[in-house]
Design a protein around this motif. Sequence first.
Motif, PDB file in Angstrom:
ATOM      1  N   LYS A  72     -27.775  50.619  43.230  1.00  0.00           N
ATOM      2  CA  LYS A  72     -26.741  51.572  42.836  1.00  0.00           C
ATOM      3  C   LYS A  72     -26.453  52.495  44.007  1.00  0.00           C
ATOM      4  N   ALA A  73     -25.326  53.191  43.926  1.00  0.00           N
ATOM      5  CA  ALA A  73     -24.930  54.085  45.010  1.00  0.00           C
ATOM      6  C   ALA A  73     -25.901  55.246  45.133  1.00  0.00           C
ATOM      7  N   ARG A  74     -26.068  55.727  46.353  1.00  0.00           N
ATOM      8  CA  ARG A  74     -26.893  56.910  46.601  1.00  0.00           C
ATOM      9  C   ARG A  74     -26.010  57.993  47.201  1.00  0.00           C
ATOM     10  N   LEU A  75     -26.059  59.154  46.609  1.00  0.00           N
ATOM     11  CA  LEU A  75     -25.207  60.255  47.035  1.00  0.00           C
ATOM     12  C   LEU A  75     -26.002  61.235  47.898  1.00  0.00           C
ATOM     13  N   ALA A  76     -25.265  62.087  48.599  1.00  0.00           N
ATOM     14  CA  ALA A  76     -25.849  63.184  49.377  1.00  0.00           C
ATOM     15  C   ALA A  76     -26.828  62.693  50.443  1.00  0.00           C
ATOM     16  N   LEU A  77     -26.509  61.563  51.072  1.00  0.00           N
ATOM     17  CA  LEU A  77     -27.311  61.085  52.196  1.00  0.00           C
ATOM     18  C   LEU A  77     -26.606  61.426  53.504  1.00  0.00           C
ATOM     19  N   LYS A  78     -27.392  61.848  54.486  1.00  0.00           N
ATOM     20  CA  LYS A  78     -26.823  62.090  55.808  1.00  0.00           C
ATOM     21  C   LYS A  78     -26.765  60.765  56.551  1.00  0.00           C
ATOM     22  N   VAL A  79     -25.561  60.294  56.796  1.00  0.00           N
ATOM     23  CA  VAL A  79     -25.397  59.021  57.508  1.00  0.00           C
ATOM     24  C   VAL A  79     -24.379  59.183  58.628  1.00  0.00           C
ATOM     25  N   GLU A  80     -24.423  58.231  59.554  1.00  0.00           N
ATOM     26  CA  GLU A  80     -23.447  58.190  60.643  1.00  0.00           C
ATOM     27  C   GLU A  80     -22.820  56.807  60.668  1.00  0.00           C
ATOM     28  N   PHE A 135     -27.428  50.789  57.213  1.00  0.00           N
ATOM     29  CA  PHE A 135     -26.743  50.309  56.015  1.00  0.00           C
ATOM     30  C   PHE A 135     -25.751  49.218  56.421  1.00  0.00           C
ATOM     31  N   VAL A 136     -25.766  48.120  55.693  1.00  0.00           N
ATOM     32  CA  VAL A 136     -24.758  47.080  55.874  1.00  0.00           C
ATOM     33  C   VAL A 136     -23.907  47.086  54.617  1.00  0.00           C
ATOM     34  N   MET A 137     -22.642  47.448  54.766  1.00  0.00           N
ATOM     35  CA  MET A 137     -21.769  47.571  53.597  1.00  0.00           C
ATOM     36  C   MET A 137     -21.434  46.202  53.019  1.00  0.00           C
ATOM     37  N   PRO A 138     -21.294  46.093  51.687  1.00  0.00           N
ATOM     38  CA  PRO A 138     -20.924  44.812  51.067  1.00  0.00           C
ATOM     39  C   PRO A 138     -19.604  44.297  51.633  1.00  0.00           C
ATOM     40  N   SER A 139     -19.637  43.084  52.134  1.00  0.00           N
ATOM     41  CA  SER A 139     -18.440  42.485  52.723  1.00  0.00           C
ATOM     42  C   SER A 139     -18.700  41.003  52.897  1.00  0.00           C
ATOM     43  N   ALA A 140     -17.706  40.333  53.450  1.00  0.00           N
ATOM     44  CA  ALA A 140     -17.861  38.898  53.705  1.00  0.00           C
ATOM     45  C   ALA A 140     -18.963  38.635  54.720  1.00  0.00           C
ATOM     46  N   ALA A 141     -19.251  39.632  55.570  1.00  0.00           N
ATOM     47  CA  ALA A 141     -20.257  39.445  56.618  1.00  0.00           C
ATOM     48  C   ALA A 141     -21.672  39.665  56.111  1.00  0.00           C
ATOM     49  N   GLN A 142     -21.818  40.238  54.908  1.00  0.00           N
ATOM     50  CA  GLN A 142     -23.138  40.610  54.441  1.00  0.00           C
ATOM     51  C   GLN A 142     -24.078  39.407  54.334  1.00  0.00           C
ATOM     52  N   ALA A 143     -23.594  38.302  53.786  1.00  0.00           N
ATOM     53  CA  ALA A 143     -24.433  37.119  53.625  1.00  0.00           C
ATOM     54  C   ALA A 143     -24.921  36.606  54.974  1.00  0.00           C
ATOM     55  N   SER A 144     -24.045  36.651  55.986  1.00  0.00           N
ATOM     56  CA  SER A 144     -24.429  36.209  57.321  1.00  0.00           C
ATOM     57  C   SER A 144     -25.514  37.105  57.898  1.00  0.00           C
TER      58      SER A 144
END
Length: 475
Positions: free
Chosen positions: A439-447, A413-422
């Motif tokens: 849209k957001a996704r809930l109840a996902l196992k992430v690190e 996952f790349v979170m929305p930020s100034a770096a996303q476009a790059s």
Amino acid sequence: MSRFSIFSLSLSLFFSSFSLNAQISPLTLPLTTAENTNFERTGSYHEVVEHCYAFARAYPRKLACQSLGQTPEGRQMMALVYSHDGVLTPTRAHSLKKIVVYLQAGIHAGEMDGKEAGFIFLRQLLSRKVLSFKNVVLVFVPVLNVDGHERFRAYQRPNQNGPLETGWRVTGMNLNLNRDHLKAEDPHMKMLLRFLKNWRPHLTADLHVTDGAQFEHEIAYIVEPYKEGYAPLIRATQDMEEYLLHEVSKKGFSPLNFYPSFIEYENPLSGVEREISTPRFAQGLARVKNRIGILVETHSWKPFRTRVMATLESLMALTEFTDKNAERLREATQGADREAASLAGKTYVLDYSLGKESIPYSMKGYHFERPLSIITGKPVTVYDPSKNEVWNIQLYNHPTVAVETTVPHQGYFVMPSAAQASVEERLILHGISYQKLKKARLALKVETFEVSEHTFAPKSYEGRQTLSLKGAWKS
């Protein structure tokens, strides 16, 4: 090298050059400035553009001249595409199961051997003076660092034996394209990656001129992948390297299969390392994309003509092997792609370091001494090319793992930020699939990776600062 060997090499180079100039009519295909000046000079970039269109006009059914786009200083980056049977588009090449061989030169615009050898090689193919290569499509970019090429001066590479004037190492933005294949920061590289995304070459050859120590060997190769990866692809790469060394040696040259840079700077007896190339280099990027990459490095202390001819013989041998082994290479790259698709949950090596294992190696060098410099007070190596000498050194050819990671099961996952476009731009340039979540996704196992320690390099390298991170993935 004995006097007889030197005499034989001189004869072979003389007759190679003589036959080239005798066989090809300048009225059909133009000679380069190097050929017309007995390899004293190389031409301007304007000559590259003129030759590109001239070749295409003379042989429209076998060669296409294309512009990849405009550089920051307003020049067109040119590519030539050759096929024996007129297959000149990536769609047709892949539908007809051709092997795509990509050749790039002038990524450092002071190193012109590949530009000259590439035009000579294409002229030989078009004039049917060499094999036709029915299974191969050749894609050739004569100068990658176009703007740097036109920063034309003498003495820009003072230990390079010709041509009299060359371009500059870096681009107009002061970026080294040979460190830019992955990060794709310079417009030159972005144009190239957009172009290659459709061609998807099976083999990439990056043509350079090395420098540093003085020794007898005229040319060196780094071939990837050679250590880890899909076994059939590794074996094919090893066989290609062996074929290349054998065929080029038959032409009177003495090639190496490692980059001739010493572990201790300027000290030949410290040994040499066979590194695994990172994807900032062309051959390293080919490796991580499950393709074959090769770095070709002629030696700057050798005469310009000798270096061009060594590169020419290398291009011939590479293309011969590829043409003879087309089905094998196609199956190996496809198999590597299938295996890569099942990497989820497995360990993947990101970087290597110098290993402790080594083998003895006899390198053809010259007598040297290491007196103390009157300027720095440190040892400086002084060579005597009149005295041949064998250096019995250690070749460290078993790199160890430096950084590794576990490949995620689903992706990153790349979170929305100034770096996303790059990030998104580079995913597109490298042909990496991704999707945008609406849209957001809930109840996902992430690190997430939590950094516990960061260290900047003590000094910048060619305008960029490297950063080392330590930390761990946590739920």
